[in-house]
Design an enzyme around this catalytic site. Structure first.
Site, PDB file in Angstrom:
ATOM      1  N   SER A 185     -26.087 -19.408  -4.483  1.00  0.00           N
ATOM      2  CA  SER A 185     -24.668 -19.243  -4.487  1.00  0.00           C
ATOM      3  C   SER A 185     -24.050 -18.144  -4.848  1.00  0.00           C
ATOM      4  CB  SER A 185     -23.918 -20.815  -5.039  1.00  0.00           C
ATOM      5  OG  SER A 185     -22.557 -20.794  -4.527  1.00  0.00           O
ATOM      6  N   ASP A 274     -23.963 -26.218   5.200  1.00  0.00           N
ATOM      7  CA  ASP A 274     -23.320 -25.657   4.389  1.00  0.00           C
ATOM      8  C   ASP A 274     -22.027 -25.157   4.755  1.00  0.00           C
ATOM      9  OD1 ASP A 274     -22.622 -24.285   1.637  1.00  0.00           O
ATOM     10  OD2 ASP A 274     -24.387 -23.462   1.551  1.00  0.00           O
ATOM     11  N   HIS A 304     -24.151 -27.328   0.533  1.00  0.00           N
ATOM     12  CA  HIS A 304     -24.227 -26.347  -0.706  1.00  0.00           C
ATOM     13  C   HIS A 304     -24.621 -27.169  -1.832  1.00  0.00           C
ATOM     14  CE1 HIS A 304     -23.224 -22.468  -1.905  1.00  0.00           C
ATOM     15  NE2 HIS A 304     -22.626 -23.008  -3.039  1.00  0.00           N
TER      16      HIS A 304
END
Length: 326
Positions: A185, A274, A304
């Site tokens: 991320s 995601d 995610h």
């Protein structure tokens, strides 16, 4: 094959290499100037050994006084009595922190060291920078948004450049034989940007990287930090009068804009569901990387989130590089 909720199909993603129309003309000069300034900085670093119940490892707590005196907390986790070995810099996700020693135990039996720092303002570390704007939206994405020189992520990149300088210096209690970056991320985006800034990085792994291809992300992301910027426009500039100014600042820190300088081996992961780091933004980064050794793993039903299978692929990727560089 697979799902692509709200984004391009996998076939389209594989060839998605957008024009970098928001990469500033002075991008390279901007960062060369910052790197030169960081080369002249000498951080104050305090270290303290931490007691651990695991007899085969050593843990060292770090307080890293960065270029503006911000004290950033960090940690080294290493095999006991081993100082010369491959080293991973682990970069954490948005709102995360440097982690705990147990988070990195899988690397110790493989003979690797892990160094992890908080990102300024996150974890238990403050941010001493002074930003000229406020915001109705919580988070870090808008801090300094109208000033590229003092934008939040510009300052984060400064910290990482200075941390790299220290890790390679005689003042660090390690001698990295290989130095790589890993992150997910936010950490994935930071890893890619850092590899573009520093040509001496040996490898990168980036899962679900954020801070990527902002003009696309602001249009398709449905959750996560990109929405801080989306909501800035909603609440503070509903006519998008400052859009070009905001995108100009973001253009200096967009990890995609660093990717054409990455030549080391790279492993990236993307989840096709995601909505925080949309697949098209991840493939935009991947497809701009010229490295001859780059790989992207696609997980159709993952959002995610942590991808357990990819952890195995990451270990295999890193250990293969270590073996080839022994």
């Amino acid at each position: 094959m697979g799902r692509h909720v709200g984004d391009l199909s996998l076939e389209e993603l594989k060839v998605y290499r957008p024009e970098l129309k928001y990469k500033p003309n002075d991008f390279d000069a901007f960062w060369e100037n910052i790197k030169a300034k960081m080369d002249g900085e000498n951080p104050v670093v305090r270290m303290q050994a931490r007691k651990t119940a695991i007899p085969t490892i050593e843990v060292i707590d770090i307080e890293f006084e960065s270029w503006d005196e911000t004290p950033i907390k960090g940690m080294i986790v290493k095999p006991k009595n081993v100082d010369d070995c491959p080293t991973i810099i682990s970069l954490h996700g948005y709102t995360g922190d440097r982690g705990l020693p147990v988070d990195y135990l899988k690397w110790i039996p493989l003979g690797l060291v892990v160094i992890s720092f908080d990102v300024r303002g996150q974890g238990s570390s403050p941010d001493y920078a002074r930003y000229q704007n406020g915001s109705r939206v919580p988070g870090w994405m808008l801090q300094g948004i109208r000033n590229p020189e003092n934008y939040y992520y510009t300052n984060v990149y400064r910290d990482i450049l200075l941390q790299l300088k220290w890790i390679r210096s005689k003042d660090c209690p390690l001698n990295p034989t290989i130095l790589g970056l890993t992150g997910s991320s936010q950490g994935g985006g930071l890893a890619l940007a850092t590899a573009g800034l520093d040509k001496n990085i040996d490898f990168v792994t980036a899962e679900l990287p954020f801070i990527a291809h902002f003009e696309r992300a602001l249009s398709v992301a449905l959750s996560g930090p990109y929405l801080e910027i989306v909501n800035y426009f909603k609440f503070s500039d509903p006519k998008y009068n400052t859009y070009e100014e905001v995108l100009k600042t973001l253009g200096y820190i967009d990890c995609v804009h660093f990717c054409n300088s990455i030549t080391c081996p790279v492993l990236i992961a993307s989840g096709l569901e995601d909505a925080t780091s949309p697949p098209s933004t991840v493939f935009a980064a991947y497809n701009h990387i010229p490295s001859e050794s780059k790989f992207i793993e696609v997980y159709p039903q993952y959002k995610h989130e942590n991808i357990p299978l990819h952890e195995e692929k990451k270990i295999e990727f890193i250990m293969d590089i270590c073996r080839r560089n022994m």
